[in-house]
Design an enzyme around this catalytic site. Sequence first.
Site, PDB file in Angstrom:
ATOM      1  N   SER A 190      -9.678  -0.854   7.637  1.00  0.00           N
ATOM      2  CA  SER A 190      -9.150  -0.655   6.287  1.00  0.00           C
ATOM      3  C   SER A 190      -8.549  -1.888   5.640  1.00  0.00           C
ATOM      4  CB  SER A 190      -8.103   0.470   6.295  1.00  0.00           C
ATOM      5  OG  SER A 190      -8.726   1.709   6.498  1.00  0.00           O
ATOM      6  N   SER A 228      -9.424   1.637   3.507  1.00  0.00           N
ATOM      7  CA  SER A 228      -8.648   2.352   2.511  1.00  0.00           C
ATOM      8  C   SER A 228      -7.647   1.478   1.758  1.00  0.00           C
ATOM      9  CB  SER A 228      -7.888   3.499   3.180  1.00  0.00           C
ATOM     10  OG  SER A 228      -6.986   2.997   4.161  1.00  0.00           O
ATOM     11  N   LYS A 269       0.827  -1.205   0.000  1.00  0.00           N
ATOM     12  CA  LYS A 269       0.000   0.000   0.000  1.00  0.00           C
ATOM     13  C   LYS A 269       0.860   1.252   0.000  1.00  0.00           C
ATOM     14  CE  LYS A 269      -3.890   1.806   2.809  1.00  0.00           C
ATOM     15  NZ  LYS A 269      -4.609   1.596   4.098  1.00  0.00           N
TER      16      LYS A 269
END
Length: 486
Positions: free
Chosen positions: A183, A159, A85
């Site tokens: 997330s 996210s 990420k």
Amino acid sequence: MSRLDSGAVSDLAPSAADIARAVRQGRMSARQATADALARIDAIDPDVNAFTVVRARAALREAERIDEAGAALAGPLAGVPVAVKEEYDVAGEVTTLGGRGSTAAAEEDCAVVQRLRAAGAVIVGRTNMSELGQFPATESALHGACLNPWDTSRSPGGSSGGSAVAVATGMVPVAMGADGGGSLRIPASACGVLGLKPTRGRVSSAPLGEHWLGLAGFGAITRSARDMALVMDVISGNEAGDRWRLAPPARPFIESLESGTGPLRILAASNAVMPGARVAPPVGAAMRDLRERLRALGHDVRAARVAWPTPTAAFLTLYFAGIRREAELVDHPERLEPRTRVSVRVGAALPACAVRAAERGAQRVRAGVEAAFLSADLLLLPTLIDVPGGAHDLRGKGWAAAMLASTPVVSNTAIFNVSGHPAVSVHAGFTPDGLPIGAQLVARTGREDLLLALTAQLERSGGLCPPWTGRPGGGTREVRQGDSSD
């Protein structure tokens, strides 16, 4: 016709366990495993926008070095293509945090990336996220929207949505994310994959001493419990500067898959965490089916109301204070999105005494969740109380409207960020129109082994999400692709 609609690429990547075994045995080269992943990314990603950067040449060079070292030196993740990420530091690359505020390249890998590389993993790219991870969706002004491959009109959650989509579509077998309010678990639920939020302190946040004052932690998204256990055995452990620390597990997580669990007492919450919140009918039906599957496996599953402690005040205070601290790390805070700057101002307005009170409140929430384990080994509840929203639902919304829209999405997940308990989202079924539904299993502090062992048992009984076929349910493509880099 898009490449998704054509179904031209429908084969999932081999599992991380299979790739590492083949590389160690000399049946596959790390370079071939990496090249295969890059080919899948090239074919699939333009339609879903999971990757912000594809490290094609750099990844191939890393793989070649693994091959040159030889099988005798190959680690537990030898040759496994891994995506990270946009909040993971990779030496020489900008950690954008999903926005334009950072411009300087990281000087060294973060602790988790160091551990992954030491185990033989190859970092093939970086994945999409909302700016600073502040919303449970995956869309930013810089990188555009990531789309749910099962239906590209839908959000993959967030996210860590880019990481979930990368795994769900078979571009990579492992993708790393972070979880500050759900997330990892939310996108895992939306995309039909496995997302584990480890116990607070299980995985180092270095070079940060803590992430969002302990709300957030690093973790992985995979398709199987075996791959998750392999990754957890690699990334677990503390560094000198970690505020939150946890004793090592009694045995490697991979061993817990072999020994099983024995009959477990599972408390299935009949009420959502947020008072008055209603679970959508398709989600409720999937949860009932999962309870019956667990009973068929010999577990004592009892549905009952849970006296959930109220996490809201502690969560919001630590969340905004954490956003403010993270914004202080970017090179150009003035370049952050307007909604992010509002969150930063809210965090800056919080006095230190309010943050300390929230930390004390978090301990009370932890005690309240722990009390539920007096009569249970695990807790079971939906990951999301409703189906994933539209891919662009937050576009054009102001700060207050975006926060309000995000509240029900995190209503069943954020409590465990406050309490610090380990929680995993497992596949529970599909909606009538083909969207995955996830169920959340929660364990006592430090008992990721139970979560992984039960997940493996469910998978063996047919609980693994069927492979994504390359033919989403519908929707239109509207994304902005990040630039590739070597």
